[in-house]
Design a protein around this motif. Structure first.
Motif, mmCIF file in Angstrom:
data_model
loop_
_atom_site.group_PDB
_atom_site.id
_atom_site.type_symbol
_atom_site.label_atom_id
_atom_site.label_comp_id
_atom_site.label_asym_id
_atom_site.label_seq_id
_atom_site.Cartn_x
_atom_site.Cartn_y
_atom_site.Cartn_z
ATOM 1 N N ARG A 142 22.391 -90.510 -17.231
ATOM 2 C CA ARG A 142 22.612 -89.262 -16.507
ATOM 3 C C ARG A 142 22.510 -89.425 -14.998
ATOM 4 N NH1 ARG A 142 19.130 -84.855 -20.077
ATOM 5 N NH2 ARG A 142 20.439 -84.912 -21.958
ATOM 6 N N ILE A 143 21.869 -90.484 -14.549
ATOM 7 C CA ILE A 143 21.795 -90.693 -13.100
ATOM 8 C C ILE A 143 22.750 -91.790 -12.659
ATOM 9 C CG2 ILE A 143 19.432 -89.869 -12.859
ATOM 10 C CD1 ILE A 143 18.448 -92.696 -12.944
ATOM 11 N N GLY A 144 23.721 -92.071 -13.506
ATOM 12 C CA GLY A 144 24.793 -92.967 -13.089
ATOM 13 C C GLY A 144 24.675 -94.381 -13.574
ATOM 14 N N ALA A 145 23.648 -94.713 -14.336
ATOM 15 C CA ALA A 145 23.486 -96.075 -14.842
ATOM 16 C C ALA A 145 24.014 -96.152 -16.260
ATOM 17 C CB ALA A 145 22.017 -96.499 -14.782
ATOM 18 N N GLY A 146 25.320 -96.005 -16.411
ATOM 19 C CA GLY A 146 25.908 -96.059 -17.730
ATOM 20 C C GLY A 146 25.939 -97.470 -18.264
ATOM 21 N N GLY A 147 26.256 -97.606 -19.550
ATOM 22 C CA GLY A 147 26.374 -98.916 -20.166
ATOM 23 C C GLY A 147 25.257 -99.159 -21.152
ATOM 24 N N VAL A 168 25.864 -83.677 -6.853
ATOM 25 C CA VAL A 168 26.590 -83.279 -8.060
ATOM 26 C C VAL A 168 26.899 -84.492 -8.934
ATOM 27 C CG1 VAL A 168 28.762 -82.302 -8.908
ATOM 28 C CG2 VAL A 168 27.553 -81.198 -7.029
ATOM 29 N N GLY A 169 27.320 -85.600 -8.308
ATOM 30 C CA GLY A 169 27.724 -86.758 -9.088
ATOM 31 C C GLY A 169 26.587 -87.578 -9.625
ATOM 32 N N ILE A 170 25.523 -87.782 -8.825
ATOM 33 C CA ILE A 170 24.430 -88.656 -9.238
ATOM 34 C C ILE A 170 23.350 -87.898 -9.995
ATOM 35 C CG2 ILE A 170 22.617 -90.202 -8.426
ATOM 36 C CD1 ILE A 170 24.416 -90.933 -6.091
ATOM 37 N N PHE A 171 22.962 -86.742 -9.475
ATOM 38 C CA PHE A 171 21.848 -86.014 -10.072
ATOM 39 C C PHE A 171 22.281 -84.854 -10.959
ATOM 40 C CE2 PHE A 171 20.198 -87.478 -5.828
ATOM 41 C CZ PHE A 171 19.522 -88.560 -6.338
ATOM 42 N N GLY A 172 23.580 -84.536 -10.956
ATOM 43 C CA GLY A 172 24.049 -83.410 -11.765
ATOM 44 C C GLY A 172 23.774 -83.580 -13.239
ATOM 45 N N GLY A 173 23.785 -84.842 -13.719
ATOM 46 C CA GLY A 173 23.507 -85.075 -15.128
ATOM 47 C C GLY A 173 22.081 -84.741 -15.507
ATOM 48 N N LEU A 174 21.146 -84.937 -14.584
ATOM 49 C CA LEU A 174 19.746 -84.630 -14.874
ATOM 50 C C LEU A 174 19.506 -83.137 -15.036
ATOM 51 C CD1 LEU A 174 17.809 -87.076 -12.522
ATOM 52 C CD2 LEU A 174 17.932 -87.152 -15.007
ATOM 53 N N VAL A 175 20.275 -82.326 -14.330
ATOM 54 C CA VAL A 175 20.108 -80.873 -14.433
ATOM 55 C C VAL A 175 21.209 -80.244 -15.279
ATOM 56 C CG1 VAL A 175 18.881 -80.707 -12.249
ATOM 57 C CG2 VAL A 175 21.368 -80.507 -12.262
ATOM 58 N N SER A 227 33.097 -84.866 -8.171
ATOM 59 C CA SER A 227 32.463 -85.805 -7.256
ATOM 60 C C SER A 227 32.884 -87.233 -7.604
ATOM 61 C CB SER A 227 30.940 -85.694 -7.344
ATOM 62 O OG SER A 227 30.316 -86.794 -6.712
ATOM 63 N N PRO A 228 33.251 -88.040 -6.603
ATOM 64 C CA PRO A 228 33.586 -89.444 -6.884
ATOM 65 C C PRO A 228 32.431 -90.227 -7.505
ATOM 66 C CG PRO A 228 34.321 -88.823 -4.678
ATOM 67 C CD PRO A 228 33.468 -87.704 -5.184
ATOM 68 N N PHE A 229 31.186 -89.858 -7.176
ATOM 69 C CA PHE A 229 30.054 -90.601 -7.699
ATOM 70 C C PHE A 229 29.939 -90.503 -9.211
ATOM 71 C CE2 PHE A 229 28.907 -89.827 -3.268
ATOM 72 C CZ PHE A 229 28.491 -91.086 -2.870
ATOM 73 N N ALA A 230 30.423 -89.418 -9.793
ATOM 74 C CA ALA A 230 30.354 -89.261 -11.246
ATOM 75 C C ALA A 230 31.335 -90.172 -11.960
ATOM 76 C CB ALA A 230 30.626 -87.801 -11.630
ATOM 77 N N VAL A 272 34.081 -95.613 -4.669
ATOM 78 C CA VAL A 272 33.525 -94.316 -4.262
ATOM 79 C C VAL A 272 33.484 -94.229 -2.741
ATOM 80 C CG1 VAL A 272 31.534 -92.793 -4.411
ATOM 81 C CG2 VAL A 272 32.148 -94.235 -6.369
ATOM 82 N N ALA A 273 32.929 -95.275 -2.100
ATOM 83 C CA ALA A 273 32.842 -95.266 -0.643
ATOM 84 C C ALA A 273 34.221 -95.277 -0.007
ATOM 85 C CB ALA A 273 32.018 -96.466 -0.169
ATOM 86 N N LEU A 274 35.148 -96.034 -0.587
ATOM 87 C CA LEU A 274 36.486 -96.136 -0.001
ATOM 88 C C LEU A 274 37.266 -94.836 -0.126
ATOM 89 C CD1 LEU A 274 37.495 -99.739 -1.118
ATOM 90 C CD2 LEU A 274 36.850 -98.966 1.175
ATOM 91 N N VAL A 275 37.032 -94.071 -1.197
ATOM 92 C CA VAL A 275 37.760 -92.811 -1.330
ATOM 93 C C VAL A 275 37.282 -91.815 -0.278
ATOM 94 C CG1 VAL A 275 36.316 -91.506 -2.981
ATOM 95 C CG2 VAL A 275 38.789 -91.303 -3.075
ATOM 96 N N TYR A 276 35.992 -91.888 0.099
ATOM 97 C CA TYR A 276 35.506 -91.053 1.200
ATOM 98 C C TYR A 276 36.177 -91.476 2.503
ATOM 99 C CZ TYR A 276 31.868 -88.333 -1.127
ATOM 100 O OH TYR A 276 31.212 -87.425 -1.918
ATOM 101 N N LEU A 277 36.347 -92.781 2.704
ATOM 102 C CA LEU A 277 36.996 -93.282 3.910
ATOM 103 C C LEU A 277 38.431 -92.768 4.001
ATOM 104 C CD1 LEU A 277 36.705 -95.367 6.325
ATOM 105 C CD2 LEU A 277 37.857 -96.987 4.805
#
Length: 564
Positions: A363-368, A504-511, A521-524, A471-476
């Motif tokens: 949920r905080i982005g560490a899938g796998g 929203v992307g990193i912590f949204g899964g926790l809530v 969000s690109p982070f998701a 993710v970083a490049l899409v912001y660029l």
């Protein structure tokens, strides 16, 4: 003949006239700051208030039963990863759980909002020569700083009120909501003092912003270390943080215990910290030369380097200190990930709820489905991905600063094309992304191996860092398009999109935010590279980046330069 007719003005009348003049000048300076920041502050404050309201409502809907909230708190206490990212739990009530889930992140956003505000109205004004012009008026040198302090105080009171109203709108108790709001505004005010102090130390706004933002992130990390080593007390659903949390204004805000203890004394500590820093700023400003920093700028060469003969060389020279700052931040994040990853693995390997821990990491982005150490490193490097994206955002904002100051107009009066000028700065942004993630990967892998983990962890660290690059490049790319189409909105859109997107992307899964909202969000959609590899999201983001950059390159040739 009376003293009045003799041309003598009584001391009382002179004093009154002076007070009126000072008040009038201060009011004019304050109005100028409010007008200049009206849109940026509005975006920051409303975004933070909306996050507070939405998070509280989401937790109420998702964890409606006491049993579900208790299970979540127990899982968080068993998993230091969640404590590093979120904070310390203070009970299983809806309101207490909301404060645990959201406070540290909105305090981080408040800190960044305030450091940028402090530098914008101090060092940046001196760098552009405007502060010297204002100092030549009856305002003098100290009154503009006074106006900036008043401006920041009003902004943080507004932030506290809006944040509190956001919690109240979601149905949380009024008293605790405004304690949470006060803790958020207090953290912002404390970091305002940090930003104002660094504006005295460094002679450029880039250096001041970079180091002040680094202190905000460091305060978040130090608080995380203290919370990860906290001890359980009472009914087993509450924790007492270790001493490192007391080194951070964000950690002080946690000690208010909003909705449980409602203790406002830590807010007074935040305000006192800000007051001490501001007093130091006034003392320093009274003795230093206008435009100079306490750390003197290094003397330049008599002749320019050959590297400055091109647009890219100049773009790199202008942004190198900032890139170095973000890279150091990435290395520190990687070092933390690798060092704690081994500890987490050994402490959780025998946990009966191992599946629940893996789900929390997902949920905080560490899938796998890989080893716990690699999952932990992947989770922390998702935070480093925010730093890489911030480096990209700042590269685009530098473009806007060059244009607004008129420097770009001088450069483009030469045979240099607009497209080449644009792509030179964006290339520096892309290099910054690579350096931040590379430093994090090297530090994470080596620190994990030195702690006894397998050598394969180094490869997993590089894979986790690589996953954050799209993710970083899409912001660029997307912000470059915003710069070309809406240049005056570059900075507010860039920082607001980064802050909201990260939450929203990193912590949204926790809530338990809705999936459709998270995937805005690109982070998701960062690629999953631990265990089952999935680069689908990464390919989409790289495609969007290329399309946005191509659009920016085409449109930059068709618009006028936007000065000021």
């Amino acid at each position: 003949m009376s003293t009045a007719t003799a041309g003598f003005t009584p001391a009382g009348a002179r004093s009154t006239a002076t007070r009126v003049r000072v008040t009038s000048t201060l009011g004019a300076l304050l109005r100028q700051r409010l007008r200049r920041d009206r849109w940026q502050l509005l975006i920051w404050v409303l975004a933070i208030g909306a996050l507070a309201a939405f998070s509280a409502e989401s937790i109420e809907q998702t964890y409606g039963s006491a049993a579900a909230r208790t299970q979540l708190i127990q899982l968080a206490i068993a998993n230091p990863t969640i404590l590093v990212l979120r904070g310390i739990p203070q009970g299983a009530g809806v309101a207490a759980l909301t404060f645990f889930e959201i406070y540290t992140f909105i305090a981080l956003m408040a800190g960044l909002m305030n450091t940028f505000l402090a530098v914008r109205h101090s060092r940046a004004e001196e760098e552009q020569g405007r502060a010297e012009l204002v100092a030549a008026t009856p305002a003098g040198r100290l009154l503009p700083t006074t106006a900036t302090v008043v401006h920041a105080t009003v902004a943080n009171i507004l932030l506290a009120v809006v944040t509190g109203l956001g919690f109240v709108a979601a149905g949380l108790p009024v008293g605790g909501s405004f304690v949470a709001g006060a803790a958020t505004g207090g953290a912002g005010l404390a970091f305002f003092g940090v930003g104002l102090l660094f504006a005295q130390v460094f002679s450029t706004s880039r250096g001041s912003n970079g180091f002040a933002a680094a202190v905000v992130v460091l305060a978040y990390v130090v608080r995380g270390i203290g919370d990860a080593t906290a001890t359980t007390v009472g009914d087993g659903l509450r924790m007492r943080p270790a001493w490192p949390s007391w080194l951070s204004p964000i950690g002080w805000g946690e000690q208010t215990g909003a909705y449980t203890a409602d203790d406002l004394r830590p807010v007074l500590l935040q305000v006192a910290f800000a007051a001490v820093l501001v007093a130091g700023v006034f003392a320093l400003q009274a003795v230093r030369d206008s435009g100079a920093g306490l750390i003197a700028s290094r003397a330049g060469r008599a002749d320019a380097s050959r590297r400055l003969g091109g647009a890219f060389g100049l773009a790199w020279r202008l942004q190198a200190p900032t890139v170095l700052g973000w890279t150091i931040g990435g290395a520190l994040g990687g070092l933390l990930a690798g060092a704690l990853g081994s500890v987490v693995n050994s402490s959780l390997a025998q946990n009966p709820d191992l599946a629940g821990i893996r789900e929390a990491m997902r949920r905080i982005g560490a899938g796998g489905s890989g080893p716990l150490t690699s999952l932990f490193i992947s989770a922390i490097l998702s935070i480093v991905g925010v730093l890489a994206a911030a480096a990209a955002v700042q590269a685009v904002i530098r473009l806007r600063q060059e244009e607004a100051s008129g420097t770009a107009e001088l450069m483009l009066a030469t045979p240099l094309s607009r497209v080449r000028w644009l792509l030179s700065f964006l290339a520096v942004g892309a290099i910054a992304v690579v350096l931040v993630l590379l430093a994090a990967a090297v530090a994470a892998g080596l620190s994990a191996v030195s702690a006894g983990e397998s050598v394969t962890t180094i490869g997993d660290s590089f894979s986790a860092a690589l996953a954050q690059s799209p993710v970083a490049l899409v912001y660029l790319g997307v912000l470059a398009l915003v710069f070309v189409v809406l240049p005056s909105w570059t900075a507010p859109v860039g920082w607001a999109a980064l802050g909201v997107g990260a939450f929203v992307g990193i912590f949204g899964g926790l809530v338990q935010l809705p999936e459709w909202l998270r995937h805005l969000s690109p982070f998701a959609d960062a690629p999953v590279v631990v265990g089952d590899v999935d680069w689908t999201g990464g390919y989409w983001m790289l495609g969007i980046t290329v399309a946005a950059l191509a659009g920016a390159a085409v449109l930059i040739r068709r618009r006028d330069l936007a000065l000021g």
